[in-house]
Write an enzyme that holds these catalytic residues in place. Structure first.
Site, PDB file in Angstrom:
ATOM      1  N   TYR A  26      -1.778   1.395   3.825  1.00 36.07           N
ATOM      2  CA  TYR A  26      -1.056   2.408   4.604  1.00 36.07           C
ATOM      3  C   TYR A  26      -1.331   3.787   4.013  1.00 36.07           C
ATOM      4  O   TYR A  26      -1.605   4.751   4.741  1.00 36.07           O
ATOM      5  CB  TYR A  26       0.440   2.093   4.582  1.00 36.07           C
ATOM      6  CG  TYR A  26       1.311   3.106   5.286  1.00 36.07           C
ATOM      7  CD1 TYR A  26       1.381   3.145   6.680  1.00 36.07           C
ATOM      8  CD2 TYR A  26       2.077   4.020   4.558  1.00 36.07           C
ATOM      9  CE1 TYR A  26       2.179   4.072   7.331  1.00 36.07           C
ATOM     10  CE2 TYR A  26       2.881   4.945   5.203  1.00 36.07           C
ATOM     11  CZ  TYR A  26       2.933   4.967   6.580  1.00 36.07           C
ATOM     12  OH  TYR A  26       3.728   5.889   7.220  1.00 36.07           O
ATOM     13  N   GLU A  48       9.924   6.262  13.281  1.00 36.72           N
ATOM     14  CA  GLU A  48      10.673   7.124  12.366  1.00 36.72           C
ATOM     15  C   GLU A  48      12.153   7.131  12.724  1.00 36.72           C
ATOM     16  O   GLU A  48      13.024   7.207  11.849  1.00 36.72           O
ATOM     17  CB  GLU A  48      10.114   8.547  12.372  1.00 36.72           C
ATOM     18  CG  GLU A  48       8.736   8.690  11.749  1.00 36.72           C
ATOM     19  CD  GLU A  48       8.692   8.383  10.259  1.00 36.72           C
ATOM     20  OE1 GLU A  48       9.765   8.262   9.628  1.00 36.72           O
ATOM     21  OE2 GLU A  48       7.581   8.251   9.715  1.00 36.72           O
ATOM     22  N   TRP A  56      10.969   2.875   4.321  1.00 36.78           N
ATOM     23  CA  TRP A  56       9.843   2.775   5.246  1.00 36.78           C
ATOM     24  C   TRP A  56       9.186   1.404   5.196  1.00 36.78           C
ATOM     25  O   TRP A  56       8.710   0.901   6.213  1.00 36.78           O
ATOM     26  CB  TRP A  56       8.800   3.870   4.957  1.00 36.78           C
ATOM     27  CG  TRP A  56       7.591   3.698   5.811  1.00 36.78           C
ATOM     28  CD1 TRP A  56       6.326   3.372   5.415  1.00 36.78           C
ATOM     29  CD2 TRP A  56       7.535   3.764   7.250  1.00 36.78           C
ATOM     30  NE1 TRP A  56       5.495   3.246   6.494  1.00 36.78           N
ATOM     31  CE2 TRP A  56       6.216   3.483   7.627  1.00 36.78           C
ATOM     32  CE3 TRP A  56       8.493   4.037   8.233  1.00 36.78           C
ATOM     33  CZ2 TRP A  56       5.812   3.468   8.964  1.00 36.78           C
ATOM     34  CZ3 TRP A  56       8.088   4.016   9.568  1.00 36.78           C
ATOM     35  CH2 TRP A  56       6.759   3.733   9.919  1.00 36.78           C
TER      36      TRP A  56
END
Length: 199
Positions: A26, A48, A56
């Site tokens: 990522y 988000e 996250w």
């Protein structure tokens, strides 16, 4: 957590890239790379929204399930979701089952549909219109990276005027970091400002 960590092969990365196995690709392949297009930016905005108040990595691990549950975040399809879809999503244990966030994602799809219907690329143009001047110096530590900025606050206000929900300045700044509107890779990271691999 250290701002950067150097691997055995000599590659230096932001320290968070080593926090979980999924985070390294990522970090290297997605975070901070310029992202364009109404569809991918809408997806990221939705993710988000779901991330608010959570880590996250939780959302990253559920991302494929989110894509499946939300019709690959196709703007028109999500905008057409009804109460039956809301119930379906609330019953889907693979995703974050938060009624307010799910409702916001559906509502935001409607706002996006209205925005881009006659002006494809309008969401892209709106968000990138708030990109700050490019960094000339990489942040030295996590503490030096803000949670929000005047630009993310302005982007948040612009989206709220269009009817978007769950799009506060912190959420918008996280999107800016991911989508490459800013480069917040830490000093020394091979993708940081001033490094050969800079984004």
């Amino acid at each position: 957590m250290d701002a950067t960590i150097t691997d055995a092969d000599g590659t230096t990365r932001c320290g968070w890239a080593h926090s979980a196995p999924e985070m390294l690709p990522y970090h290297d392949e997605e975070w901070g790379r310029p992202l364009h297009g109404d569809q991918p930016l809408f997806e990221k905005l939705c993710l988000e929204t779901f991330q608010a108040g959570l880590s996250w990595i939780t959302i990253l691990r559920k991302r494929e399930a989110f894509r499946d549950a939300f019709s690959s975040f196709d703007i028109e399809k999500v905008a057409a979701f009804d109460d039956g879809d809301l119930d379906r999503l609330l019953a889907d244990a693979r995703i974050v089952r938060n009624r307010a966030k799910i409702s916001a994602a559906i509502s935001n799809a409607g706002a996006t549909k209205r925005l881009v219907e006659h002006h494809p690329g309008a969401l892209d143009a709106l968000l990138w219109g708030f990109a700050p001047p490019r960094r000339t110096v990489a942040p030295e530590s996590y503490a030096s990276i803000p949670a929000s900025t005047p630009e993310s606050a302005a982007a948040s206000a612009a989206l709220k005027k269009l009817g978007y929900r769950f799009v506060g300045p912190t959420t918008l700044y996280a999107l800016m970091q991911y989508a490459g509107l800013v480069n917040d890779h830490a000093a020394g990271c091979h993708l940081a400002v001033g490094e050969p691999g800079a984004l």
